[in-house]
Design a protein around this motif. Structure first.
Motif, PDB file in Angstrom:
ATOM      1  N   SER A 223       0.838  -1.206   0.077  1.00 29.22           N
ATOM      2  CA  SER A 223       0.094   0.010  -0.039  1.00 29.22           C
ATOM      3  C   SER A 223       0.838   1.194  -0.127  1.00 29.22           C
ATOM      4  O   SER A 223       1.499   1.454   0.998  1.00 29.22           O
TER       5      SER A 223
ATOM      6  N   SER B 169       2.268   5.156  -0.039  1.00 33.08           N
ATOM      7  CA  SER B 169       1.725   6.184   1.058  1.00 33.08           C
ATOM      8  C   SER B 169       1.058   7.261   0.300  1.00 33.08           C
ATOM      9  O   SER B 169       0.910   7.423  -0.932  1.00 33.08           O
ATOM     10  N   GLN B 170       0.073   8.012   1.187  1.00 32.88           N
ATOM     11  CA  GLN B 170      -0.922   8.502   0.801  1.00 32.88           C
ATOM     12  C   GLN B 170      -0.257   9.896   0.105  1.00 32.88           C
ATOM     13  O   GLN B 170      -0.698  10.509  -0.768  1.00 32.88           O
TER      14      GLN B 170
ATOM     15  N   ASN C 135      -0.633  -1.045   6.378  1.00 31.68           N
ATOM     16  CA  ASN C 135      -1.098   0.204   7.134  1.00 31.68           C
ATOM     17  C   ASN C 135      -1.393   1.233   6.367  1.00 31.68           C
ATOM     18  O   ASN C 135      -0.693   1.326   5.157  1.00 31.68           O
ATOM     19  N   SER C 136      -1.967   2.274   6.548  1.00 28.31           N
ATOM     20  CA  SER C 136      -2.185   3.491   5.659  1.00 28.31           C
ATOM     21  C   SER C 136      -0.824   4.528   6.461  1.00 28.31           C
ATOM     22  O   SER C 136      -0.849   4.825   7.343  1.00 28.31           O
TER      23      SER C 136
ATOM     24  N   ASN D  28      -7.766  -1.159   4.993  1.00 30.78           N
ATOM     25  CA  ASN D  28      -7.371  -1.356   3.933  1.00 30.78           C
ATOM     26  C   ASN D  28      -8.406  -1.552   2.758  1.00 30.78           C
ATOM     27  O   ASN D  28      -8.646  -2.392   2.271  1.00 30.78           O
TER      28      ASN D  28
ATOM     29  N   TYR E 142      -9.971   9.011  -4.178  1.00 35.90           N
ATOM     30  CA  TYR E 142      -8.983   9.796  -3.921  1.00 35.90           C
ATOM     31  C   TYR E 142      -9.022  10.900  -4.824  1.00 35.90           C
ATOM     32  O   TYR E 142      -9.380  10.842  -6.070  1.00 35.90           O
TER      33      TYR E 142
ATOM     34  N   LEU F 278      -7.251   2.876   1.690  1.00 36.63           N
ATOM     35  CA  LEU F 278      -7.085   3.845   2.940  1.00 36.63           C
ATOM     36  C   LEU F 278      -7.453   2.892   4.080  1.00 36.63           C
ATOM     37  O   LEU F 278      -8.391   2.118   4.046  1.00 36.63           O
ATOM     38  N   SER F 279      -7.192   3.609   5.190  1.00 31.42           N
ATOM     39  CA  SER F 279      -7.608   3.008   6.544  1.00 31.42           C
ATOM     40  C   SER F 279      -8.247   3.711   7.478  1.00 31.42           C
ATOM     41  O   SER F 279      -7.664   5.086   7.480  1.00 31.42           O
TER      42      SER F 279
END
Length: 274
Positions: free
Chosen positions: A76, A78-79, A158-159, A232, A237, A247-248
């Motif tokens: 996942s 990163s944002q 993880n987010s 998850n 977005y 996203l979480s």
């Protein structure tokens, strides 16, 4: 603008949706503001209200992935990076260790002292006690790393907030352990970063999310009473950051439960209204 066209629909695609902001930019909200939001929902005649509910992690899904050694692993991104990783095919892995031989959290630039990580993909532990992902990414970037894989603590994906100028992603705890073993066998293994996605069953799926409230309350009552999928989750977005991202948070589980309630309410209006 969010959400490019996708071949699927949400929980309640025909619902009339209302959004009321109750949190400040700092991420918190006073009780009077929250209650005003509740009254606004009621006055607008909306049939379902959800502020925050407990979350459990997604069981499986379609994820970006990479190949290392002889195995494929979901990740996942990163944002802040906002798109699949695009690291050099020649980039090799280098785990970052503490002096006692344990995997480092990579929070400090000193973590990289004595290790040449230039142009390499560093593997660190995703412990959030000392720092968050932004600081972790900044330290690795300053040390010259090309990218970072963060082994989840305790499970799942993880987010990560991350760093907009540095490629980093969360990987499962089991994947981190497998990477370490593959690295020990062949330190010059390289990565493959396919552009497509692949279906994976995620470790810890179906369990309460680490960020969610769960367990006994102050009166020793079993809680929560209700929860929704919030860990998850493939969600909308900003278009300039990839349209969709994994996203979480309870911001994922709350609208899911609200949508499910709206469908139930619409199907059984007479019964639910008494």
């Amino acid at each position: 603008k969010v959400g490019a066209p996708q071949p699927f629909v949400g929980v309640a695609p025909e619902v009339t949706f209302g959004a009321y902001r109750i949190f400040s930019c700092a991420g918190s909200g006073a009780s009077d503001i929250i209650m005003q939001g509740v009254w606004s929902v009621s006055n607008a005649g909306l049939g379902a209200l959800s502020t925050s509910v407990a979350s459990f992690d997604n069981i499986a899904g379609s994820y970006q992935y990479f190949s290392y050694g002889e195995a494929d692993h979901p990740y996942s991104f990163s944002q802040a990076w906002g798109k699949p990783l695009d690291l050099p095919a020649s980039a090799t892995l280098i785990p970052v260790f503490e002096k006692d031989g344990s995997l480092s959290d990579g929070c400090l630039q000193e973590s990289y002292a004595g290790q040449n990580v230039t142009g390499k993909v560093v593997l660190v532990l995703g412990d959030t006690i000392r720092c968050k992902s932004g600081g972790r990414g900044a330290a690795a970037k300053a040390a010259g790393a090309a990218g970072m894989l963060v082994q989840s603590v305790p499970l799942g994906l993880n987010s990560l907030g991350g760093n907009p100028e540095f490629q980093m992603a969360s990987i499962e705890a089991a994947a981190g352990a497998e990477l370490l073993e593959a690295f020990k066998k062949n330190p010059v293994n390289t990565f493959k970063w396919p552009a497509d996605k692949k279906s994976f069953r995620i470790e810890g799926g179906g369990s309460p999310s680490a960020f969610s409230s769960w367990g006994l309350d102050g009166d020793l009552r079993i809680k929560p009473d209700i929860a929704g999928p919030g860990g998850n989750i493939l969600s909308t977005y900003p278009l300039d950051m990839g349209d969709y991202a994994i996203l979480s948070g309870t911001s994922m589980s709350s609208p899911y439960v609200a949508g499910a309630h709206a469908l139930l309410f619409n199907a059984h209006k007479k019964v639910l209204r008494g």
